[in-house]
Design a protein around this motif. Structure first.
Motif, PDB file in Angstrom:
ATOM      1  N   THR A 184       0.830  -1.203   0.000  1.00 35.89           N
ATOM      2  CA  THR A 184       0.000   0.000   0.000  1.00 35.89           C
ATOM      3  C   THR A 184       0.861   1.248   0.000  1.00 35.89           C
ATOM      4  O   THR A 184       0.600   2.192  -0.755  1.00 35.89           O
ATOM      5  N   GLY A 185       1.883   1.273   0.846  1.00 33.89           N
ATOM      6  CA  GLY A 185       2.794   2.423   0.876  1.00 33.89           C
ATOM      7  C   GLY A 185       3.458   2.649  -0.466  1.00 33.89           C
ATOM      8  O   GLY A 185       3.583   3.787  -0.931  1.00 33.89           O
ATOM      9  N   GLY A 209       4.815   2.170   5.320  1.00 32.58           N
ATOM     10  CA  GLY A 209       3.538   1.446   5.333  1.00 32.58           C
ATOM     11  C   GLY A 209       3.659   0.096   5.998  1.00 32.58           C
ATOM     12  O   GLY A 209       2.812  -0.302   6.803  1.00 32.58           O
ATOM     13  N   GLY A 210       4.735  -0.628   5.684  1.00 32.58           N
ATOM     14  CA  GLY A 210       4.950  -1.935   6.311  1.00 32.58           C
ATOM     15  C   GLY A 210       5.171  -1.825   7.811  1.00 32.58           C
ATOM     16  O   GLY A 210       4.649  -2.623   8.588  1.00 32.58           O
ATOM     17  N   ALA A 211       5.939  -0.814   8.221  1.00 30.82           N
ATOM     18  CA  ALA A 211       6.223  -0.633   9.649  1.00 30.82           C
ATOM     19  C   ALA A 211       4.962  -0.261  10.431  1.00 30.82           C
ATOM     20  O   ALA A 211       4.706  -0.815  11.506  1.00 30.82           O
ATOM     21  N   ILE A 212       4.170   0.652   9.888  1.00 29.22           N
ATOM     22  CA  ILE A 212       2.945   1.068  10.582  1.00 29.22           C
ATOM     23  C   ILE A 212       1.955  -0.087  10.683  1.00 29.22           C
ATOM     24  O   ILE A 212       1.366  -0.330  11.743  1.00 29.22           O
ATOM     25  N   ALA A 213       1.768  -0.818   9.595  1.00 28.09           N
ATOM     26  CA  ALA A 213       0.828  -1.938   9.598  1.00 28.09           C
ATOM     27  C   ALA A 213       1.275  -3.043  10.554  1.00 28.09           C
ATOM     28  O   ALA A 213       0.461  -3.618  11.276  1.00 28.09           O
ATOM     29  N   THR A 214       2.575  -3.326  10.566  1.00 24.77           N
ATOM     30  CA  THR A 214       3.090  -4.355  11.471  1.00 24.77           C
ATOM     31  C   THR A 214       2.931  -3.933  12.925  1.00 24.77           C
ATOM     32  O   THR A 214       2.518  -4.737  13.764  1.00 24.77           O
ATOM     33  N   ALA A 215       3.246  -2.672  13.220  1.00 25.17           N
ATOM     34  CA  ALA A 215       3.084  -2.173  14.588  1.00 25.17           C
ATOM     35  C   ALA A 215       1.619  -2.233  15.023  1.00 25.17           C
ATOM     36  O   ALA A 215       1.315  -2.642  16.152  1.00 25.17           O
ATOM     37  N   ALA A 216       0.712  -1.858  14.140  1.00 25.71           N
ATOM     38  CA  ALA A 216      -0.714  -1.908  14.473  1.00 25.71           C
ATOM     39  C   ALA A 216      -1.155  -3.354  14.726  1.00 25.71           C
ATOM     40  O   ALA A 216      -1.946  -3.613  15.651  1.00 25.71           O
TER      41      ALA A 216
END
Length: 146
Positions: free
Chosen positions: A110-111, A132-139
């Protein structure tokens, strides 16, 4: 010394609107678009209401500006959410498992897609994918904690 303990829970109302597009992938994308788009539009509505009240001047122009901004932000964030949900679902279907890696892949894709649509710079696209990967993984990890 005796003490008393109070236990309870707090829950928010849940509203689900389901639009059947005839395909689970499309259903999830539209659902993500509508939910996050609505949140973004509500956020803008609250901000614009504050600014209008602060100025003390309500005009037709300010209301039109607020409505345009609500639609723009709702569509933007709704699109991002729809793409993310679709990418995560696609990763889940391809990999055949449901775990945090799907969120990471969905967020990275997505990012990259959103950055590609907005930028020509390869570096910005890579940074968008990583973010995008970091935010989604953290969430996803935060969801496991609760």
């Amino acid at each position: 010394m005796p003490y008393k303990r109070i236990s309870g829970s707090l829950s928010t109302p849940k509203v689900d609107v389901m639009i059947d597009m005839g395909n689970p992938f499309l259903n999830l994308c539209v659902d993500g678009f509508l939910k996050i788009g609505t949140v973004a539009a509500a956020r803008v509505a609250a901000e614009e209401t504050y600014h209008i009240v602060k100025k003390g001047n309500i005009s037709r122009h300010s209301i039109e500006h607020s409505l345009k901004k609500m639609c723009k932000e709702g569509a933007y964030w709704g699109t991002i959410a729809g793409v993310y949900v679709g990418m995560e679902y696609g990763a889940e279907r391809i990999r055949g498992t449901r775990d945090w890696k799907n969120a990471m892949l969905g967020g990275a894709l997505t990012g990259a897609i959103i950055s590609t649509a907005c930028n020509d710079s390869r570096d910005k696209i890579v940074v968008g994918a990583i973010t995008g990967g970091a935010i989604a993984t953290a969430a996803e990890f935060l969801n496991y904690l609760t």
